[in-house]
Design an enzyme around this catalytic site. Structure first.
Site, PDB file in Angstrom:
ATOM      1  CG  ASP A  93      41.110  39.323  37.329  1.00  0.00           C
ATOM      2  OD1 ASP A  93      41.009  40.125  36.374  1.00  0.00           O
ATOM      3  OD2 ASP A  93      40.142  38.697  37.781  1.00  0.00           O
ATOM      4  CD  GLU A 155      35.944  39.719  33.535  1.00  0.00           C
ATOM      5  OE1 GLU A 155      34.812  39.727  33.040  1.00  0.00           O
ATOM      6  OE2 GLU A 155      36.574  38.664  33.727  1.00  0.00           O
TER       7      GLU A 155
HETATM    8 ZN   LIG Z   1      38.141  37.618  30.632  1.00  0.00          ZN
END
Ligand SMILES: [Zn+2]
Length: 450
Positions: A93, A155
């Site tokens: 992501d 994340e």
């Molecule tokens: Zn990162």
């Protein structure tokens, strides 16, 4: 395969690396359904699963985590059953593009300019996915060590999907060494491992002095002012030089790794002319080795609409960064005790704890660090240095708590010029090549022998 052969193979593979990265960057995998359709993250996850399957991993699959994102996981056994296991980490992501007008090139289209590859995620963290793939392609076949790979999908959202997944699947991800590839070198061509992360404490302090607002003309001078009390309390958390001075908290620590040059820091931070840096230590002491207190917010009347009144109560949200070597819970206790002690005029003080995260310190004395340091030295032609990071990566603490014997190594292609999280993010393809070489050499050399 020798280092020279590996370097030549990686040079030949860089066209493929660019195509791979262009494909990945073209998928706007921002893990926030309010901004981008979740199908984009699913496409990126499928891309990662297929790519690692193509370099010999088996069982590549999408595992749903508690925050709804999917982590991609698979395994590749080594040639030596007694060899240690290495877990490769990255995330697919990305941060949202933010201000589109600030981008000089389309954020989701890999564009070359001045020798760098621009686009959202080119460095953070899709560049690291491509680094892993390039290293594995260069090795062209199994290595002694057993490999596992985990590539997470949320994340940048901080929603903790993988942290929760690790806790609930400790055996799946168990490894002797974890390569957390989501940081970078000190500069292009200057190899470094990130070895410390500061922890943090957030508290909200409320001060109350009066039953209600009072006219500042009729009562001002004798009536205790809650906002003035709060300002006075917060002011005691720094000394005149700008050092953070929480009573009972050490603030004289020094950084022994790579220094952060003052001029570069002034530039990176965008200081106005004539404004000084804070503290009596070096830049690296201040941001990596010592505590830092920041006022995140204050509740008080805004200027427009404010009246000539004394405030009965006021609130502030405080953030304390906690360096390695200091327990974050003790730091929080010290901060709360400090605030209560310095409160003037008997005002009522309440401090509410919002969040506590421990600092992280990698153990650097083990066989994996030694193998990495020799690999970095051969890949870059200069010795590996160490960096700190002022912020925290909670996943590292989860790894350290779940696998207390594992060596955790933070590295990657995100050097300072990459401008991760900002518009015009980019990667230097030489960093992908050299880091892929370092990773390939590490996987060849690391045997787990002390
Ligand atoms: Zn990162």
């Amino acid at each position: 395969m020798t280092a020279v052969e590996l370097r030549r193979r990686i040079a030949d593979l860089m066209g493929r690396a660019r195509t791979d990265l262009a494909e990945l960057v073209a998928i706007p995998s921002v893990a926030d359904p309010r901004q981008f359709p979740p199908e984009e993250c699913a496409r990126a996850a499928e891309w990662v699963a297929a790519a690692f399957t193509s370099v010999g991993f088996t069982g590549m699959g999408l595992h749903e985590t508690a925050d709804g994102s999917s982590a991609v996981y698979g395994e590749r056994p080594g040639t030596d059953p007694d060899a240690p296991t290495v877990l490769l980490y990255a995330h697919y992501d990305v941060q949202p593009p933010l201000d589109l007008a600030a981008w000089r090139t389309p954020p989701f289209e890999l564009t070359e300019a001045g020798g760098r590859w621009y686009g959202r995620g080119t460095a953070d963290c899709k560049g690291n996915i491509v680094m892993h793939l390039t290293a594995l392609r260069a090795l062209d076949g199994p290595v002694p060590v057993n490999l596992k790979v985990i590539v997470e999908g949320s994340e940048e959202q901080g929603t903790g999907g993988l942290e929760d997944f690790v806790v609930h699947h400790p055996d799946l991800l168990r490894a002797d060494t974890i390569l957390v590839c989501d940081t970078g070198n000190a500069a292009v061509g200057l190899p470094a491992a990130t070895v410390t992360l500061r922890g943090m404490v957030n508290v909200v302090v409320t001060v109350e002095a009066l039953a209600g607002e009072l006219h500042s003309g009729m009562f001002g001078g004798a009536a205790p002012d809650a906002l003035a009390a709060l300002v006075q309390m917060v002011a005691t958390l720094r000394d005149p030089a700008g050092n953070t001075t929480v009573a009972g908290l050490e603030h004289g620590q020094t950084w022994t790794g790579e220094p952060y040059p003052t001029d570069r820091f002034r530039d990176d931070a965008g200081l106005r002319e004539g404004v000084s840096l804070l503290g009596d230590g070096t830049v690296s002491d201040m941001i990596w080795a010592r505590p830092a207190l920041t006022v995140l917010g204050i509740d008080c009347p805004p200027v427009v609409g404010s009246a000539a009144a004394i405030q009965p109560r006021a609130r502030a949200r405080l953030n304390l960064r906690v360096p390695p070597g200091t327990d974050a819970v003790k730091a929080q206790d010290a901060l709360i005790a400090h605030l209560k002690t310095v409160a003037p005029w008997g005002v009522h003080v309440e401090v509410e704890s919002e969040a506590v995260g421990q600092p992280f310190e990698a153990r650097t004395g083990g066989p994996a660090y030694r193998a990495l340091s020799s690999a970095m030295n051969d890949a870059f032609g200069r010795p590996m240095t160490t960096l700190g990071q002022g912020g925290s990566i909670p996943l590292c603490n989860v790894f350290a708590d779940t696998y207390p014997d594992a060596e955790i190594i933070l590295m990657g292609v995100e050097e300072p010029q990459a401008l991760i999280h900002a518009p015009n993010e980019s990667v230097d393809p030489r960093e992908i090549a050299d880091m892929a070489l370092a990773e390939a050499l590490f996987l060849q050399r690391y045997s787990g022998a002390a």
